[in-house]
Design an enzyme around this catalytic site. Structure first.
Site, PDB file in Angstrom:
ATOM      1  N   ILE A  56      16.616 -19.817  -6.517  1.00 43.18           N
ATOM      2  CA  ILE A  56      15.311 -19.470  -5.931  1.00 43.18           C
ATOM      3  C   ILE A  56      15.343 -18.141  -5.189  1.00 43.18           C
ATOM      4  O   ILE A  56      14.310 -17.657  -4.737  1.00 43.18           O
ATOM      5  CB  ILE A  56      14.792 -20.581  -4.982  1.00 43.18           C
ATOM      6  CG1 ILE A  56      15.756 -20.784  -3.802  1.00 43.18           C
ATOM      7  CG2 ILE A  56      14.538 -21.874  -5.731  1.00 43.18           C
ATOM      8  CD1 ILE A  56      15.203 -21.684  -2.707  1.00 43.18           C
ATOM      9  N   GLY A  57      16.527 -17.557  -5.059  1.00 43.94           N
ATOM     10  CA  GLY A  57      16.586 -16.270  -4.355  1.00 43.94           C
ATOM     11  C   GLY A  57      17.911 -15.569  -4.558  1.00 43.94           C
ATOM     12  O   GLY A  57      18.944 -16.202  -4.766  1.00 43.94           O
ATOM     13  N   GLY A  69      20.245 -12.143  -3.030  1.00 44.44           N
ATOM     14  CA  GLY A  69      20.389 -11.092  -2.030  1.00 44.44           C
ATOM     15  C   GLY A  69      21.660 -10.315  -2.259  1.00 44.44           C
ATOM     16  O   GLY A  69      22.457 -10.641  -3.138  1.00 44.44           O
ATOM     17  N   ALA A  70      21.866  -9.274  -1.460  1.00 48.44           N
ATOM     18  CA  ALA A  70      23.042  -8.424  -1.618  1.00 48.44           C
ATOM     19  C   ALA A  70      24.325  -9.186  -1.341  1.00 48.44           C
ATOM     20  O   ALA A  70      25.376  -8.849  -1.856  1.00 48.44           O
ATOM     21  CB  ALA A  70      22.930  -7.221  -0.689  1.00 48.44           C
ATOM     22  N   GLY A  75      24.641 -12.738  -1.493  1.00 44.90           N
ATOM     23  CA  GLY A  75      24.731 -14.076  -2.048  1.00 44.90           C
ATOM     24  C   GLY A  75      23.451 -14.553  -2.699  1.00 44.90           C
ATOM     25  O   GLY A  75      22.508 -13.792  -2.897  1.00 44.90           O
ATOM     26  N   THR A  76      23.434 -15.847  -3.017  1.00 44.78           N
ATOM     27  CA  THR A  76      22.337 -16.441  -3.777  1.00 44.78           C
ATOM     28  C   THR A  76      21.942 -17.772  -3.152  1.00 44.78           C
ATOM     29  O   THR A  76      22.782 -18.458  -2.566  1.00 44.78           O
ATOM     30  CB  THR A  76      22.787 -16.682  -5.239  1.00 44.78           C
ATOM     31  OG1 THR A  76      23.381 -15.481  -5.735  1.00 44.78           O
ATOM     32  CG2 THR A  76      21.614 -17.032  -6.126  1.00 44.78           C
ATOM     33  N   VAL A  77      20.663 -18.122  -3.280  1.00 47.76           N
ATOM     34  CA  VAL A  77      20.173 -19.416  -2.779  1.00 47.76           C
ATOM     35  C   VAL A  77      19.686 -20.249  -3.961  1.00 47.76           C
ATOM     36  O   VAL A  77      18.965 -19.749  -4.827  1.00 47.76           O
ATOM     37  CB  VAL A  77      19.032 -19.237  -1.760  1.00 47.76           C
ATOM     38  CG1 VAL A  77      18.544 -20.598  -1.265  1.00 47.76           C
ATOM     39  CG2 VAL A  77      19.499 -18.413  -0.577  1.00 47.76           C
ATOM     40  N   ASP A  83      14.913 -16.305  18.557  1.00 44.50           N
ATOM     41  CA  ASP A  83      14.196 -15.611  17.476  1.00 44.50           C
ATOM     42  C   ASP A  83      13.072 -16.486  16.932  1.00 44.50           C
ATOM     43  O   ASP A  83      12.929 -16.672  15.729  1.00 44.50           O
ATOM     44  CB  ASP A  83      15.170 -15.222  16.365  1.00 44.50           C
ATOM     45  CG  ASP A  83      14.641 -14.077  15.497  1.00 44.50           C
ATOM     46  OD1 ASP A  83      13.716 -13.367  15.951  1.00 44.50           O
ATOM     47  OD2 ASP A  83      15.145 -13.894  14.381  1.00 44.50           O
TER      48      ASP A  83
END
Length: 544
Positions: free
Chosen positions: A274-275, A277-278, A280-282, A387
């Site tokens: 589903i995603g 990134g630089a 890793g992966t989800v 946050d």
């Protein structure tokens, strides 16, 4: 006949925002001129070689190897004295970099004269070297909205047209050299849905602070400009200390003591990406034993910029399980990768709902109640989230509301009941954080109040201001003004005032605010489901 009955029974569609606030960040322009970047060490060496030729000679190369290595200076102190001349209305002794920031900040001369100390406080924040190119653990970028929240949209190398000068640009030559050192197979980052200047800012290692608690900075407050024409208002100490950072092997050893043993592919099935990134992966996956859908973050440890934070986040998530927190389920070391298994909420983040739909007070009260329950639990366990914002609230399709993203969380101890690190996201920051004062759990309450305004107006206050001026306004204005306060009930306005109280002692705690009359207006969580569906549909239509 049955069709007409079905139509009569269907509730009206929830109202959508006429102008989606989930806009492309390139539409915003804060007129922030980027600062020149300090030359990197390797570029300095290249220039020296051009001045002193002969580096290609083998004899010279041998001599170079024999030369002793001289380490960089440590424990040096660079003190800057900045004054403010009340007559001319100008700062004196201000570094050139600060002067440039001030010129592009849109902070007027009148505002500078009115509160020069606040100006210097926010300049100090922007000048903090550690804000450059820092990245939270487990943060990814993705164009897939369903992954929002699991794939945090504050990755530091995701740049947009409106990004403030937090990270100075590099020249094409320097950029090429950096890219050569990186993995060529890394996918390019996708532009985040929120403007880059709303990204989270990290300026000091949380793990380091927890391991060796330090007393809050008790530096004396400089005299005000009213007492002298040219007073020394500010002292900026820039120290380079030898930090006791964990080695990669120590981090791996610690992780091995935390993670589960075994092959996660034998426990989970039906992996769906589903995603990306630089770092890793989800994926989503199903637990074979229970059938539960989970989110799995697969991260290459070598590509994680702050590996120490991995341990901090996993430990905090593992030790603080609650119905209103996206719970950590498991973790594994698979080769060079760390796999973190978490609850999966298919509704996406609250950001999608606040930017695409209009929430009523009952729905806002329901979200606030759930968030306060999460904060009351964390604060009672001496954890500050630091946050809180809509991006870090995930929703289930049933309307469940859960807090996520513990990359910035801080554990407080009796010896360190207040903290003074500058973390969080600028537009949601409490005034005491902006002015770099020691703070406690109530910074989360201020951020919750700003998030409540997000739910009303679709965005936090000052989002369209230059980030530096926004920080100045947070530090000096006190409680931000609503665009249309008359549209809100008196009880809701009182709730906002309790959250956004400048005086920390008078600001409500999570436990106190859970008893506030506004929360009695809360609708069932299922009332959020139509908003989630409407937001998904609006995003789907806008991407066509």
């Amino acid at each position: 006949m049955s069709d007409s009955l079905d139509n009569e029974e269907k509730p009206p569609a929830p109202p959508l925002r006429m102008n989606s606030n989930n806009r492309d960040s390139s539409a915003l322009n804060h007129s922030s001129k980027p600062l020149p970047m300090a030359p990197e060490e390797k570029n300095k060496k290249a220039r020296l070689r051009s001045i002193f030729p002969g580096g290609g000679d083998k004899t010279n190369k041998k001599k170079e190897k024999e030369r002793p290595e001289i380490s960089l200076p440590s424990d040096f102190e660079h003190t800057i004295h900045v004054g403010f001349d009340a007559v001319t209305g100008e700062f004196t002794g201000i570094p050139e970099q600060w002067a440039r920031l001030l010129q592009t900040s849109n902070i007027t001369k009148l505002e500078q004269k009115k509160n020069p100390q606040a100006v210097l406080d926010v300049l100090k924040f922007y000048d903090s070297k550690e804000t450059v190119n820092n990245q939270k653990y487990m943060s990814f970028t993705s164009g897939d909205k369903s992954a929002h929240g699991y794939i945090a949209a504050h990755q530091s190398n995701t740049k947009t047209a409106s990004e403030p000068p937090l990270a100075p640009p590099v020249s094409e030559e320097e950029d090429e050299e950096e890219e050569e050192e990186e993995d060529d197979n890394e996918p390019p980052p996708v532009i985040a849905p929120r403007p880059e200047h709303t990204k989270s800012i990290y300026t000091r290692s949380v793990v380091e602070s927890i391991a060796s608690p330090a007393a809050p900075n008790k530096e004396a407050t400089p005299p005000s400009a009213e007492n002298a024409n040219s007073s020394t208002l500010y002292r900026n100490t820039d120290r380079q200390r030898k930090k006791s950072k964990m080695t990669d092997e120590e981090i791996l050893e610690k992780l091995r003591s935390i993670v589960s043993v075994g092959d996660p592919k034998k426990k989970y099935t039906r992996f769906e990406k589903i995603g990306q990134g630089a770092s890793g992966t989800v994926y989503t996956a199903l637990d074979i034993a229970t059938g539960q859908e989970v989110a799995i973050k697969q991260m290459n440890l070598q590509q994680q910029p702050k590996k120490e934070l991995i341990i901090n986040e996993i430990l905090v998530m593992r030790e603080n399980k609650n119905p209103n927190i996206v719970n950590y389920l498991d973790s594994y070391l698979v080769g060079d990768e760390l796999w973190v298994v978490m609850e999966y909420l298919a509704g996406g983040s609250l950001t999608d709902v606040v930017t695409e739909t209009c929430m009523d007070e009952g729905q806002i009260a329901a979200v606030c109640r759930e968030c306060l329950q999460a904060l009351d639990f964390l604060h009672s366990n001496q954890v500050i989230h630091r946050d809180i914002k809509s991006d870090n609230i995930l929703l289930g399709m049933d309307g469940s509301v859960k807090l996520t993203d513990f990359g910035f969380c801080a554990q407080i101890t009796p010896e360190q009941s207040k903290r003074s690190t500058m973390v969080g996201t600028p537009y949601w920051m409490a005034p005491e954080v902006v002015t770099r004062k020691a703070y406690g759990p109530k910074v989360d309450i201020w951020s919750l109040g700003i998030m409540a305004i997000e739910m009303v107006e679709g965005e936090p206050p000052y989002l369209n201001e230059n980030p530096l001026r926004a920080l100045y306004l947070i530090a000096t204005n006190g409680t931000p003004e609503l665009q249309n306060p008359e549209r809100l009930s008196a009880v809701f306005r009182d709730f906002l005032n309790r959250c956004l109280e400048m005086d920390v002692d008078r600001r409500g705690s999570a436990k106190e605010l859970l008893q506030h009359p506004f929360l009695k207006l809360a609708k069932p969580l299922s009332s959020l489901t139509p908003l989630i569906l409407a937001a998904k549909e609006a995003i789907k239509n806008s991407s066509r």
